[in-house]
Design a protein around this motif. Structure first.
Motif, PDB file in Angstrom:
ATOM      1  N   ARG A  32       0.829  -1.206   0.000  1.00  0.00           N
ATOM      2  CA  ARG A  32       0.000   0.000   0.000  1.00  0.00           C
ATOM      3  C   ARG A  32       0.864   1.257   0.000  1.00  0.00           C
ATOM      4  O   ARG A  32       0.549   2.249  -0.669  1.00  0.00           O
ATOM      5  CB  ARG A  32      -0.935   0.002   1.212  1.00  0.00           C
ATOM      6  CG  ARG A  32      -2.082  -0.992   1.120  1.00  0.00           C
ATOM      7  CD  ARG A  32      -3.171  -0.685   2.130  1.00  0.00           C
ATOM      8  NE  ARG A  32      -2.690  -0.792   3.500  1.00  0.00           N
ATOM      9  CZ  ARG A  32      -2.700  -1.915   4.202  1.00  0.00           C
ATOM     10  NH1 ARG A  32      -3.162  -3.034   3.648  1.00  0.00           N
ATOM     11  NH2 ARG A  32      -2.267  -1.938   5.448  1.00  0.00           N
TER      12      ARG A  32
ATOM     13  N   ASP B  59       2.198   1.818  -3.394  1.00  0.00           N
ATOM     14  CA  ASP B  59       1.142   2.250  -4.310  1.00  0.00           C
ATOM     15  C   ASP B  59       0.790   3.721  -4.132  1.00  0.00           C
ATOM     16  O   ASP B  59       0.541   4.434  -5.113  1.00  0.00           O
ATOM     17  CB  ASP B  59      -0.101   1.382  -4.084  1.00  0.00           C
ATOM     18  CG  ASP B  59      -1.187   1.646  -5.109  1.00  0.00           C
ATOM     19  OD1 ASP B  59      -0.857   1.958  -6.267  1.00  0.00           O
ATOM     20  OD2 ASP B  59      -2.373   1.545  -4.745  1.00  0.00           O
TER      21      ASP B  59
ATOM     22  N   SER C  27       0.725 -12.016  -5.252  1.00  0.00           N
ATOM     23  CA  SER C  27      -0.504 -11.838  -6.029  1.00  0.00           C
ATOM     24  C   SER C  27      -1.735 -11.795  -5.144  1.00  0.00           C
ATOM     25  O   SER C  27      -2.742 -11.168  -5.495  1.00  0.00           O
ATOM     26  CB  SER C  27      -0.645 -12.966  -7.063  1.00  0.00           C
ATOM     27  OG  SER C  27      -0.699 -14.226  -6.417  1.00  0.00           O
TER      28      SER C  27
ATOM     29  N   TYR D  74      -2.117 -10.179  -2.526  1.00  0.00           N
ATOM     30  CA  TYR D  74      -2.304  -8.790  -2.091  1.00  0.00           C
ATOM     31  C   TYR D  74      -2.471  -7.834  -3.269  1.00  0.00           C
ATOM     32  O   TYR D  74      -2.454  -6.621  -3.080  1.00  0.00           O
ATOM     33  CB  TYR D  74      -1.108  -8.335  -1.254  1.00  0.00           C
ATOM     34  CG  TYR D  74      -1.036  -8.954   0.123  1.00  0.00           C
ATOM     35  CD1 TYR D  74      -1.798  -8.456   1.177  1.00  0.00           C
ATOM     36  CD2 TYR D  74      -0.218 -10.042   0.368  1.00  0.00           C
ATOM     37  CE1 TYR D  74      -1.728  -9.022   2.444  1.00  0.00           C
ATOM     38  CE2 TYR D  74      -0.142 -10.620   1.631  1.00  0.00           C
ATOM     39  CZ  TYR D  74      -0.899 -10.100   2.664  1.00  0.00           C
ATOM     40  OH  TYR D  74      -0.823 -10.669   3.918  1.00  0.00           O
ATOM     41  N   GLY D  75      -2.608  -8.377  -4.489  1.00  0.00           N
ATOM     42  CA  GLY D  75      -2.711  -7.513  -5.653  1.00  0.00           C
ATOM     43  C   GLY D  75      -1.416  -6.785  -5.940  1.00  0.00           C
ATOM     44  O   GLY D  75      -1.412  -5.688  -6.516  1.00  0.00           O
TER      45      GLY D  75
ATOM     46  N   SER E 209       0.270  -5.787 -10.020  1.00  0.00           N
ATOM     47  CA  SER E 209      -0.070  -4.542 -10.719  1.00  0.00           C
ATOM     48  C   SER E 209       0.635  -3.343 -10.079  1.00  0.00           C
ATOM     49  O   SER E 209       1.053  -2.404 -10.782  1.00  0.00           O
ATOM     50  CB  SER E 209      -1.585  -4.326 -10.711  1.00  0.00           C
ATOM     51  OG  SER E 209      -2.073  -4.228  -9.381  1.00  0.00           O
TER      52      SER E 209
ATOM     53  N   THR F 168      -0.045 -13.676 -14.193  1.00  0.00           N
ATOM     54  CA  THR F 168      -0.573 -12.355 -13.838  1.00  0.00           C
ATOM     55  C   THR F 168       0.333 -11.251 -14.355  1.00  0.00           C
ATOM     56  O   THR F 168      -0.141 -10.194 -14.806  1.00  0.00           O
ATOM     57  CB  THR F 168      -0.706 -12.236 -12.306  1.00  0.00           C
ATOM     58  OG1 THR F 168      -1.516 -13.321 -11.819  1.00  0.00           O
ATOM     59  CG2 THR F 168      -1.362 -10.924 -11.920  1.00  0.00           C
TER      60      THR F 168
ATOM     61  N   GLU G 126      -0.848  -8.162 -16.635  1.00  0.00           N
ATOM     62  CA  GLU G 126      -0.778  -6.797 -16.104  1.00  0.00           C
ATOM     63  C   GLU G 126       0.187  -5.903 -16.875  1.00  0.00           C
ATOM     64  O   GLU G 126       0.433  -4.770 -16.479  1.00  0.00           O
ATOM     65  CB  GLU G 126      -0.351  -6.843 -14.626  1.00  0.00           C
ATOM     66  CG  GLU G 126      -1.366  -7.509 -13.705  1.00  0.00           C
ATOM     67  CD  GLU G 126      -2.618  -6.671 -13.512  1.00  0.00           C
ATOM     68  OE1 GLU G 126      -2.600  -5.483 -13.893  1.00  0.00           O
ATOM     69  OE2 GLU G 126      -3.611  -7.201 -12.988  1.00  0.00           O
TER      70      GLU G 126
END
Length: 596
Positions: A271, A274, A302, A304-305, A308, A341, A345
């Motif tokens: 986070r 990001d 992946s 936790y996303g 990307s 992924t 992405e």
């Protein structure tokens, strides 16, 4: 309208005693809370009729508080602990004083301030009790109240009021553990300045001996409390220092890295990467790269996303963040689900772009990541790399490589990409590329030489290009002599066999006495450093076609004797190589051997 069953005189007496207690010593204050104010409030909470449900909750918390304070009072060293004495005790006294006032208001049937205000005040007091209970639990569970932290034992009065002095190099494990537990207690109990000083001390501690002390922090510290400071709601100063500490712990040792991962660090640092400030992004990216370096942790990215987020971090921005993000993708590219992924992405375009615009570290990480994707991702990913002109950019990166690591990673990516027929065709028609391979085979490190030799063996360049690589043949013979790195001998033999398909190369190698001697020594059955099929294969390639001079030199160097023994041992190709070298003398050689 109902109220606790308390008389105005009883409440007034409690108030008088509270006024007396306000000027008492810490020991007298704790005694007053335990034996006067808490029993009074427990009785008030039980007898309440108005908002009885909330009073019952308060009674439960007050009971827990009474028990926890009794445990604290049982320690002879609690007065020397500034967290308890100077922070918790005054705050607790203020909350209990507020509750006592609320109990008095219940005696007035008109409820001064109104019902909603009274209800809100009760909720505020209840929340405050929850915080006090949490803080007490921190102190009790840490064992800090059972250690003497008085200034006479550690530091001056001012130092003790802020944070314990940093342990010296000779500090024992117990002293380090106590220091760490104290720091983490201050992170949870103290005000902003106290938390800040505690974090500064934590960073100073880790910097003094990162590998050793990170394990102590991981074992003795309350890591979840540190990770909570990464939350966007935390003060930015604390969040910055906490991110630095997490980054250090992630990279310091396997134990500390696994500890912060197990406590859920990956989500918060992603986070920060990001949406954090530039400084936070760099620290978060460093932590992510360190965590994902552990294969046992890489799979969680992946979930936790994170893919990307890392791909976005590879886009133009901070060069340091780009390099670290590419390093994280490099770490996880071998995981099947994450690799898929990554392709979805848009990782390939971002990584290829880094080969052009990134700094050296970003380029190296991007190249190795592309190598893994090309090797393990199948034809589809290799095609996507080619669509982005990845092969051109990799060749350019190889030409401009400034150190052996960059050369190695560029070659590995090119080698993996060469599995594509389109890429192989392009590479095979590039004289400049094979000129670089020649130079690498002659002067590179063993692992780089192996990759370069493998490319020569696998690709199919023209005779002119093979002829231009003649000067690398003696180096390939030397590589064949060395059993390490693994598969280097096979790669060198394959490259030699390919180059010896050209007549002029066979003639040139045969004139190199040192190389011929080395090759014959490798044919010796007593030489166990190299498998015999490899030099036999090179001998076959060297004696292909006409050229009696080549055969004569091999024979004079003693190749026939070795090949005869290898033929008797049924080594593939040995008999054929012996026939080529010995010619009409073969029958006589076998006759002599059988006669013996």
């Amino acid at each position: 309208m109902t109220s606790p069953t308390l008389s105005p005189s009883t409440t007034a007496a409690a108030a008088d005693e509270e006024e007396d207690e306000s000027s008492s010593s810490p020991s007298e204050s704790l005694d007053f809370i335990l034996h006067r104010i808490l029993p009074f409030l427990l009785a008030a909470a039980l007898s309440a009729r108005f908002l009885a449900g909330r009073w019952r909750i308060l009674h439960s918390k007050l009971s827990l508080l009474h028990a926890a304070l009794a445990d604290a009072a049982a320690s002879p060293h609690w007065p020397s602990n500034p967290l308890f004495r100077d922070n918790l005790l005054p705050a607790l006294r203020a909350t209990l004083r507020s509750l006592r006032a609320l109990s008095a208001r219940c005696l007035d049937h008109s409820l001064p301030g109104g019902k909603l205000r009274f209800q809100s005040d009760l909720d505020i007091a209840s929340s405050a009790l929850t915080v006090h209970l949490r803080d007490l639990h921190v102190l009790l569970s840490s064992g800090l109240l059972h250690h003497d932290a008085s200034p006479s034992n550690s530091a001056s009065d001012d130092d003790a009021a802020i944070v314990l002095p940093l342990p010296g190099p000779s500090a024992s494990r117990a002293e380090l553990a106590f220091f760490v537990r104290d720091l983490f207690a201050r992170l949870q109990i103290g005000a902003l300045d106290l938390k800040q000083k505690a974090l500064d001390s934590l960073l100073e501690l880790l910097a003094s001996d990162t590998a050793k002390l990170s394990r102590v922090v991981a074992e003795e510290g309350d890591l979840p409390s540190l990770l909570r400071l990464l939350d966007p709601s935390a003060h930015f100063v604390l969040r910055d220092c906490a991110a630095a500490a997490v980054s250090l712990l992630a990279s310091a040792s396997d134990a500390s890295r696994r500890a912060i991962f197990d406590e859920g660090a990956l989500g918060p640092v992603l986070r920060l990467l990001d949406s954090g400030s530039p400084v936070l992004k760099e620290r978060a990216a460093a932590a992510i790269q360190a965590v994902t370096a552990d294969p046992a942790c890489a799979w969680a990215l992946s979930a936790y996303g994170g893919v990307s987020i890392l791909v976005a971090a590879c886009r133009p921005g901070s060069p340091a963040v780009q390099a670290l993000a590419a390093g994280s993708l490099m770490n996880v590219a071998a995981v099947d689900d994450i690799r898929i992924t990554m392709a979805e992405e848009g990782a390939v375009p971002a990584l290829v772009e880094l080969l052009v615009s990134g700094n050296t570290e970003a380029q190296k990480n991007a190249a190795l990541c592309l190598a893994t994707l090309a090797a393990m991702g199948g034809a589809e990913i290799r095609a996507s790399i080619l669509e982005e002109n990845g092969h051109h950019h990799l060749l350019q990166f190889l030409r401009e490589a400034s150190d052996p690591e960059a050369t190695d990673r560029a070659l590995r990516a090119i080698s993996a990409l060469s599995a594509s027929p389109t890429a192989a065709k392009h590479l095979s028609s590039s004289p400049h590329f094979f000129a670089q391979l020649t130079d690498i085979i002659k002067r590179g490190s063993p692992s780089i030489q192996q990759t370069a030799a493998s490319l020569v063996a696998d690709l199919n360049p023209s005779e002119d290009i093979k002829r231009s690589m003649a000067e690398s043949m003696s180096a390939l013979v030397e590589i064949m002599e060395c059993p390490k790195p693994a598969n280097a001998q096979e790669a060198a033999a394959g490259a030699l066999t390919s180059l010896l398909a050209v007549r002029s190369n066979r003639r040139e190698l045969s004139r190199d006495e040192k190389s011929i001697t080395r090759l014959v020594q490798m044919l010796d059955p007593k030489n166990e450093a190299v498998g015999k099929e490899l030099p036999v294969g090179v001998a076959l390639a060297l004696t292909a076609g006409s050229g009696g001079g080549v055969r004569k030199r091999l024979a004079e160097a003693g190749a026939c004797q070795h090949l005869q023994k290898l033929a008797e041992d049924d080594v593939p190709g040995a008999k054929k190589a012996l026939q080529r070298i010995a010619g009409g003398r073969l029958k006589n050689l076998f006759s002599v051997a059988w006669a013996q």
